[in-house]
Design a protein around this motif. Structure first.
Motif, short mmCIF file in Angstrom:
data_model
loop_
_atom_site.label_atom_id
_atom_site.label_comp_id
_atom_site.label_asym_id
_atom_site.label_seq_id
_atom_site.Cartn_x
_atom_site.Cartn_y
_atom_site.Cartn_z
N LEU A 1 0.09 48.67 20.76
CA LEU A 1 -0.50 49.97 21.12
C LEU A 1 -0.78 50.05 22.62
O LEU A 1 -0.37 51.00 23.29
CB LEU A 1 -1.79 50.20 20.33
N VAL A 2 -1.49 49.07 23.13
CA VAL A 2 -1.86 49.08 24.55
C VAL A 2 -0.62 49.01 25.43
O VAL A 2 -0.53 49.69 26.46
CB VAL A 2 -2.83 47.92 24.87
N GLY A 3 0.36 48.20 25.02
CA GLY A 3 1.57 48.04 25.82
C GLY A 3 2.34 49.34 25.97
O GLY A 3 2.77 49.69 27.07
N MET A 4 2.54 50.07 24.87
CA MET A 4 3.27 51.33 24.94
C MET A 4 2.47 52.38 25.73
O MET A 4 3.04 53.18 26.47
CB MET A 4 3.58 51.84 23.54
N PHE A 5 1.16 52.34 25.57
CA PHE A 5 0.31 53.25 26.33
C PHE A 5 0.43 52.99 27.83
O PHE A 5 0.56 53.92 28.64
CB PHE A 5 -1.15 53.09 25.87
N CYS A 6 0.40 51.71 28.19
CA CYS A 6 0.49 51.34 29.60
C CYS A 6 1.89 51.64 30.17
O CYS A 6 2.01 52.04 31.33
CB CYS A 6 0.17 49.86 29.78
N LEU A 7 2.93 51.46 29.35
CA LEU A 7 4.28 51.81 29.80
C LEU A 7 4.37 53.29 30.15
O LEU A 7 4.89 53.67 31.21
CB LEU A 7 5.31 51.46 28.73
N GLY A 8 3.86 54.14 29.25
CA GLY A 8 3.88 55.58 29.51
C GLY A 8 3.11 55.93 30.77
O GLY A 8 3.56 56.74 31.58
N ASN A 9 1.95 55.29 30.95
CA ASN A 9 1.13 55.59 32.13
C ASN A 9 1.79 55.10 33.41
O ASN A 9 1.74 55.77 34.45
CB ASN A 9 -0.25 54.95 31.97
N LEU A 10 2.44 53.93 33.35
CA LEU A 10 3.12 53.41 34.53
C LEU A 10 4.28 54.32 34.93
O LEU A 10 4.51 54.56 36.13
CB LEU A 10 3.62 51.99 34.27
N MET A 11 5.01 54.84 33.94
CA MET A 11 6.10 55.77 34.26
C MET A 11 5.56 57.01 34.95
O MET A 11 6.20 57.56 35.85
CB MET A 11 6.84 56.16 32.97
N ARG A 12 4.37 57.44 34.55
CA ARG A 12 3.75 58.61 35.17
C ARG A 12 3.36 58.34 36.62
O ARG A 12 3.63 59.14 37.52
CB ARG A 12 2.51 59.02 34.36
N GLU A 13 2.72 57.20 36.84
CA GLU A 13 2.12 56.94 38.15
C GLU A 13 3.10 56.35 39.15
O GLU A 13 2.90 56.48 40.36
CB GLU A 13 0.92 55.99 37.99
#
Length: 376
Positions: free
Chosen positions: A231-243
């Motif tokens: 869960l945390v990994g996919m969340f962080c991947l999405g956020n990293l793509m954003r930032e």
């Protein structure tokens, strides 16, 4: 004549059972709440329609070979749909408010207290005849208190798949009822003077900080709670793509096309578990009741933690912010802002509330990881 009798024998009218009719009515109610009341329409509409489809006799949509069966098997049984949803949510999340005021992590953590209190409540319900919740069942039910639909679905698919329909409906229903459930609790636990506290303006957060943050969160999760990594990994991947600013097309796809497609099939797959045999049980009433208790306790725990932080800081923290510690983003933050404006028309708390709100998303994922590691 024989042909007519054979045709009549294949009609739905002959094979309808009372339970199926009741569940189709439940599906229609979910459609009404989604369309007329606009309660979490993106999920309740496909869930409601899926419930209707799953209870049509002789259609076989939820049985092996049917569309709903494969949507559930491929997307939820494997955990793929909730994880893709989490990636999309990460791509839509701005951690700036939390990075600017990291103390808000405590509020996101405190709001998860409702999850673990409800775990005990589910076990206690076993003292009442008719309830037989295992520890795995109790853990899956308890996650409703995090007010995070994808996390609830992910954990239920792992710990108690037979309860998934009721848990998902409860989770999304209470998320939709945030503007109704939270304000009375917030006002009961705070004084008018506390609700009027104005917060200092948040500092500007640099792009470098926003890029480092998801990487740091993933690293800490990997080291201390690997069970929460999906869960945390996919969340962080999405956020990293954003930032990161270098994969705008991927970030846009995660925020729009991908999350929309997955949401449709996620809702239908959850609806497939709202069959009469699976839903019309006394346990369902217990799940709905415990979900409400979990959500209320989570809200109260967040507000009480914020009151403590307010006293320790000399009145610099508005206790209303604690209610945003649940994972209903950005609805809980908007409710905090609304209640704050009612107390003081110049008191704009929205950006401050986004800190504990996004912390709550991480908190519920971590809580799910703990439950999965202990009970899975």
């Amino acid at each position: 004549m024989e042909g007519l009798l054979a045709f009549w024998g294949e009609t739905g009218i002959v094979h309808f059972e009372s339970g199926q009719i009741i569940m189709m009515a439940v599906g229609a109610l979910l459609l009404y709440l989604a369309i007329a009341k606009k309660f979490e329409p993106l999920l309740l509409l496909p869930i409601g329609f899926g419930a209707i489809l799953a209870n049509i006799p002789n259609a076989g949509l939820a049985e092996e070979g049917g569309l709903l069966y494969y949507a559930y098997s491929v997307g939820i049984e494997t955990g793929i749909f909730p994880l893709l949803i989490f990636m999309g949510v990460g791509a839509m999340t701005d951690f700036g408010a939390l990075i600017a005021n990291p103390k808000m992590l405590f509020l996101g953590a405190a709001a998860q207290f409702g999850i673990f209190a409800t775990l005990l409540g589910a076990i206690t319900l076993n003292l009442i005849p008719g309830f037989e919740f295992s520890l795995q069942d109790a853990g899956a039910i308890a996650i409703i208190g995090g007010a995070d639909g994808p996390t609830a679905i992910f954990l239920a698919s792992r710990l108690a798949p037979e309860l998934l329909g009721a848990i998902a409906v409860a989770a999304y229903s209470y998320m939709a009822l945030v503007p109704i459930i939270q304000p009375p609790i917030m006002k009961a636990l705070t004084t008018p003077a506390e609700r009027q506290i104005k917060m200092e303006q948040l500092r500007q957060v640099s792009k470098k900080e926003k890029i480092i943050f998801p990487i740091s969160v993933l690293l800490l999760t990997t080291l201390f709670l690997p069970a929460a990594t999906p869960l945390v990994g996919m969340f962080c991947l999405g956020n990293l793509m954003r930032e990161a600013g270098v994969v705008d097309r991927l970030s846009s796809t995660a925020q729009n096309e991908l999350i929309n497609i997955v949401t449709i099939f996620l809702g239908l797959a959850v609806g497939s578990k709202l069959s009469a045999a699976a839903f019309l049980k006394v346990e369902t009433l217990g799940i709905l009741a415990l979900g409400a208790v979990a959500f209320a306790i989570g809200t109260a725990a967040g507000v009480l933690m914020a009151k403590l932080m307010s006293k320790l800081s000399g009145g610099k923290v508005n206790p209303l912010l604690g209610a945003a510690g649940v994972s209903a983003v950005p609805m809980a933050a908007r409710v905090v802002n609304k209640v704050g404006l009612e107390a003081n028309p110049q008191n704009f708390l929205l950006m401050h509330a986004m800190g504990p709100n996004v912390a709550g998303v991480l908190g519920s994922a971590v809580a799910a990881g703990i439950l999965l590691a202990v009970l899975g």
